[in-house]
Design a protein around this motif. Structure first.
Motif, PDB file in Angstrom:
ATOM      1  N   MET A 102       0.849  -1.178   0.000  1.00  0.00           N
ATOM      2  CA  MET A 102       0.000   0.000   0.000  1.00  0.00           C
ATOM      3  C   MET A 102       0.898   1.247   0.000  1.00  0.00           C
ATOM      4  SD  MET A 102      -3.592   0.874   1.182  1.00  0.00           S
ATOM      5  CE  MET A 102      -3.890  -0.623   2.023  1.00  0.00           C
ATOM      6  N   THR A 103       0.493   2.223  -0.799  1.00  0.00           N
ATOM      7  CA  THR A 103       1.252   3.456  -0.951  1.00  0.00           C
ATOM      8  C   THR A 103       0.389   4.626  -0.503  1.00  0.00           C
ATOM      9  OG1 THR A 103       2.332   2.468  -2.867  1.00  0.00           O
ATOM     10  CG2 THR A 103       2.566   4.833  -2.621  1.00  0.00           C
ATOM     11  N   LYS A 104       1.031   5.698  -0.032  1.00  0.00           N
ATOM     12  CA  LYS A 104       0.320   6.897   0.403  1.00  0.00           C
ATOM     13  C   LYS A 104       0.848   8.089  -0.381  1.00  0.00           C
ATOM     14  CE  LYS A 104       0.817   9.110   4.524  1.00  0.00           C
ATOM     15  NZ  LYS A 104       0.707   9.335   5.973  1.00  0.00           N
ATOM     16  N   GLU A 105      -0.068   8.950  -0.825  1.00  0.00           N
ATOM     17  CA  GLU A 105       0.288  10.141  -1.596  1.00  0.00           C
ATOM     18  C   GLU A 105      -0.536  11.308  -1.087  1.00  0.00           C
ATOM     19  OE1 GLU A 105       2.271  12.188  -4.685  1.00  0.00           O
ATOM     20  OE2 GLU A 105       2.487  10.060  -4.250  1.00  0.00           O
ATOM     21  N   THR A 106       0.082  12.479  -0.992  1.00  0.00           N
ATOM     22  CA  THR A 106      -0.639  13.700  -0.634  1.00  0.00           C
ATOM     23  C   THR A 106      -0.761  14.557  -1.882  1.00  0.00           C
ATOM     24  OG1 THR A 106       0.199  13.632   1.630  1.00  0.00           O
ATOM     25  CG2 THR A 106      -0.662  15.739   0.845  1.00  0.00           C
ATOM     26  N   LEU A 107      -1.994  14.859  -2.261  1.00  0.00           N
ATOM     27  CA  LEU A 107      -2.266  15.681  -3.439  1.00  0.00           C
ATOM     28  C   LEU A 107      -2.750  17.047  -2.982  1.00  0.00           C
ATOM     29  CD1 LEU A 107      -4.373  13.072  -5.467  1.00  0.00           C
ATOM     30  CD2 LEU A 107      -1.932  13.541  -5.719  1.00  0.00           C
ATOM     31  N   LYS A 108      -2.115  18.102  -3.450  1.00  0.00           N
ATOM     32  CA  LYS A 108      -2.579  19.462  -3.185  1.00  0.00           C
ATOM     33  C   LYS A 108      -3.668  19.786  -4.201  1.00  0.00           C
ATOM     34  CE  LYS A 108       0.093  20.948   0.166  1.00  0.00           C
ATOM     35  NZ  LYS A 108      -0.482  21.394   1.431  1.00  0.00           N
ATOM     36  N   ILE A 109      -4.806  20.267  -3.710  1.00  0.00           N
ATOM     37  CA  ILE A 109      -5.966  20.479  -4.576  1.00  0.00           C
ATOM     38  C   ILE A 109      -6.435  21.925  -4.496  1.00  0.00           C
ATOM     39  CG2 ILE A 109      -8.339  19.768  -5.066  1.00  0.00           C
ATOM     40  CD1 ILE A 109      -7.610  17.056  -3.839  1.00  0.00           C
ATOM     41  N   VAL A 157     -14.867  11.058  -5.618  1.00  0.00           N
ATOM     42  CA  VAL A 157     -14.176  10.910  -6.906  1.00  0.00           C
ATOM     43  C   VAL A 157     -12.897  10.094  -6.730  1.00  0.00           C
ATOM     44  CG1 VAL A 157     -12.862  12.203  -8.633  1.00  0.00           C
ATOM     45  CG2 VAL A 157     -15.153  12.942  -8.025  1.00  0.00           C
ATOM     46  N   LEU A 158     -12.134  10.411  -5.705  1.00  0.00           N
ATOM     47  CA  LEU A 158     -10.888   9.673  -5.469  1.00  0.00           C
ATOM     48  C   LEU A 158     -11.168   8.208  -5.121  1.00  0.00           C
ATOM     49  CD1 LEU A 158      -8.831  12.370  -3.577  1.00  0.00           C
ATOM     50  CD2 LEU A 158      -8.260  11.357  -5.791  1.00  0.00           C
ATOM     51  N   LYS A 159     -12.178   7.968  -4.298  1.00  0.00           N
ATOM     52  CA  LYS A 159     -12.512   6.596  -3.917  1.00  0.00           C
ATOM     53  C   LYS A 159     -12.997   5.769  -5.113  1.00  0.00           C
ATOM     54  CE  LYS A 159     -13.603   7.197   0.983  1.00  0.00           C
ATOM     55  NZ  LYS A 159     -14.698   7.144   1.976  1.00  0.00           N
ATOM     56  N   SER A 160     -13.479   6.444  -6.155  1.00  0.00           N
ATOM     57  CA  SER A 160     -13.977   5.727  -7.331  1.00  0.00           C
ATOM     58  C   SER A 160     -12.849   5.241  -8.244  1.00  0.00           C
ATOM     59  CB  SER A 160     -14.943   6.613  -8.132  1.00  0.00           C
ATOM     60  OG  SER A 160     -14.239   7.640  -8.816  1.00  0.00           O
ATOM     61  N   VAL A 161     -11.633   5.736  -8.026  1.00  0.00           N
ATOM     62  CA  VAL A 161     -10.491   5.306  -8.831  1.00  0.00           C
ATOM     63  C   VAL A 161     -10.093   3.885  -8.397  1.00  0.00           C
ATOM     64  CG1 VAL A 161      -8.071   5.766  -9.420  1.00  0.00           C
ATOM     65  CG2 VAL A 161      -9.667   7.673  -9.161  1.00  0.00           C
ATOM     66  N   ALA A 162      -9.945   3.006  -9.378  1.00  0.00           N
ATOM     67  CA  ALA A 162      -9.608   1.613  -9.086  1.00  0.00           C
ATOM     68  C   ALA A 162      -8.320   1.523  -8.271  1.00  0.00           C
ATOM     69  CB  ALA A 162      -9.451   0.827 -10.380  1.00  0.00           C
ATOM     70  N   GLY A 163      -8.369   0.783  -7.164  1.00  0.00           N
ATOM     71  CA  GLY A 163      -7.199   0.572  -6.326  1.00  0.00           C
ATOM     72  C   GLY A 163      -7.060   1.531  -5.164  1.00  0.00           C
ATOM     73  N   VAL A 164      -7.861   2.599  -5.142  1.00  0.00           N
ATOM     74  CA  VAL A 164      -7.800   3.545  -4.022  1.00  0.00           C
ATOM     75  C   VAL A 164      -8.509   2.922  -2.832  1.00  0.00           C
ATOM     76  CG1 VAL A 164      -8.579   5.791  -3.159  1.00  0.00           C
ATOM     77  CG2 VAL A 164      -7.596   5.613  -5.449  1.00  0.00           C
ATOM     78  N   LYS A 165      -7.813   2.844  -1.703  1.00  0.00           N
ATOM     79  CA  LYS A 165      -8.361   2.239  -0.488  1.00  0.00           C
ATOM     80  C   LYS A 165      -9.004   3.270   0.427  1.00  0.00           C
ATOM     81  CE  LYS A 165      -7.089  -1.767  -1.739  1.00  0.00           C
ATOM     82  NZ  LYS A 165      -8.106  -2.606  -2.371  1.00  0.00           N
ATOM     83  N   SER A 166      -8.411   4.479   0.498  1.00  0.00           N
ATOM     84  CA  SER A 166      -8.990   5.536   1.323  1.00  0.00           C
ATOM     85  C   SER A 166      -8.532   6.889   0.812  1.00  0.00           C
ATOM     86  CB  SER A 166      -8.599   5.378   2.793  1.00  0.00           C
ATOM     87  OG  SER A 166      -7.225   5.655   2.968  1.00  0.00           O
ATOM     88  N   ASP A 180      -0.299  -0.490  -5.069  1.00  0.00           N
ATOM     89  CA  ASP A 180       0.886  -0.121  -5.849  1.00  0.00           C
ATOM     90  C   ASP A 180       0.613  -0.043  -7.346  1.00  0.00           C
ATOM     91  OD1 ASP A 180       2.351   0.035  -3.510  1.00  0.00           O
ATOM     92  OD2 ASP A 180       3.064  -2.029  -3.644  1.00  0.00           O
ATOM     93  N   GLU A 181      -0.393  -0.758  -7.831  1.00  0.00           N
ATOM     94  CA  GLU A 181      -0.696  -0.746  -9.267  1.00  0.00           C
ATOM     95  C   GLU A 181      -1.463   0.505  -9.687  1.00  0.00           C
ATOM     96  OE1 GLU A 181      -2.344  -3.519  -7.390  1.00  0.00           O
ATOM     97  OE2 GLU A 181      -0.312  -4.284  -7.249  1.00  0.00           O
ATOM     98  N   THR A 182      -2.004   1.239  -8.737  1.00  0.00           N
ATOM     99  CA  THR A 182      -2.819   2.412  -9.042  1.00  0.00           C
ATOM    100  C   THR A 182      -1.936   3.577  -9.463  1.00  0.00           C
ATOM    101  OG1 THR A 182      -4.428   1.692  -7.417  1.00  0.00           O
ATOM    102  CG2 THR A 182      -4.593   3.962  -8.130  1.00  0.00           C
ATOM    103  N   SER A 183      -2.392   4.298 -10.489  1.00  0.00           N
ATOM    104  CA  SER A 183      -1.638   5.418 -11.041  1.00  0.00           C
ATOM    105  C   SER A 183      -2.042   6.731 -10.373  1.00  0.00           C
ATOM    106  CB  SER A 183      -1.908   5.497 -12.547  1.00  0.00           C
ATOM    107  OG  SER A 183      -1.535   6.739 -13.061  1.00  0.00           O
ATOM    108  N   VAL A 184      -1.053   7.495  -9.963  1.00  0.00           N
ATOM    109  CA  VAL A 184      -1.322   8.831  -9.417  1.00  0.00           C
ATOM    110  C   VAL A 184      -1.929   9.703 -10.516  1.00  0.00           C
ATOM    111  CG1 VAL A 184      -0.281  10.908  -8.417  1.00  0.00           C
ATOM    112  CG2 VAL A 184       0.475   8.657  -7.660  1.00  0.00           C
ATOM    113  N   ASP A 185      -1.507   9.479 -11.761  1.00  0.00           N
ATOM    114  CA  ASP A 185      -2.076  10.230 -12.885  1.00  0.00           C
ATOM    115  C   ASP A 185      -3.577   9.986 -13.013  1.00  0.00           C
ATOM    116  OD1 ASP A 185       0.322  11.444 -13.551  1.00  0.00           O
ATOM    117  OD2 ASP A 185       0.858   9.913 -15.025  1.00  0.00           O
ATOM    118  N   ALA A 186      -4.017   8.758 -12.736  1.00  0.00           N
ATOM    119  CA  ALA A 186      -5.452   8.442 -12.782  1.00  0.00           C
ATOM    120  C   ALA A 186      -6.204   9.228 -11.710  1.00  0.00           C
ATOM    121  CB  ALA A 186      -5.675   6.947 -12.612  1.00  0.00           C
ATOM    122  N   MET A 187      -5.596   9.365 -10.528  1.00  0.00           N
ATOM    123  CA  MET A 187      -6.219  10.144  -9.458  1.00  0.00           C
ATOM    124  C   MET A 187      -6.294  11.621  -9.849  1.00  0.00           C
ATOM    125  SD  MET A 187      -4.709   8.521  -5.962  1.00  0.00           S
ATOM    126  CE  MET A 187      -3.194   7.722  -6.457  1.00  0.00           C
TER     127      MET A 187
END
Length: 67
Positions: free
Chosen positions: A1-8, A23-32, A48-55
């Motif tokens: 599991m990976t963690k990323e902080t996105l500034k919005i 919206v973020l939870k709807s991206v495949a592979g997002v857990k929280s 780990d397979e989830t793309s930050v670009d997809a988010m």
């Protein structure tokens, strides 16, 4: 599991926070996704397979900007 902080950019109320969270939870592979209006950011935990670009694309499609 990976963690990323996105500034919005573009959130102005709790409804925006809820929308970005969903919206973020709807991206495949997002857990929280924990979105903060005060910090203008989202802390996302995902597989780990989830793309930050997809988010980023999902947030942009919802009308907000990841900076």
């Amino acid at each position: 599991m990976t963690k990323e902080t996105l500034k919005i950019e573009g959130m102005s109320c709790e409804n925006c926070v809820h929308h970005v969270t969903e919206v973020l939870k709807s991206v495949a592979g997002v857990k929280s996704a924990k979105v903060s209006l005060k910090k203008n950011e989202a802390v996302v935990k995902y597989d780990d397979e989830t793309s930050v670009d997809a988010m980023r694309a999902a947030v942009a499609q919802a009308g907000y900007k990841v900076i």
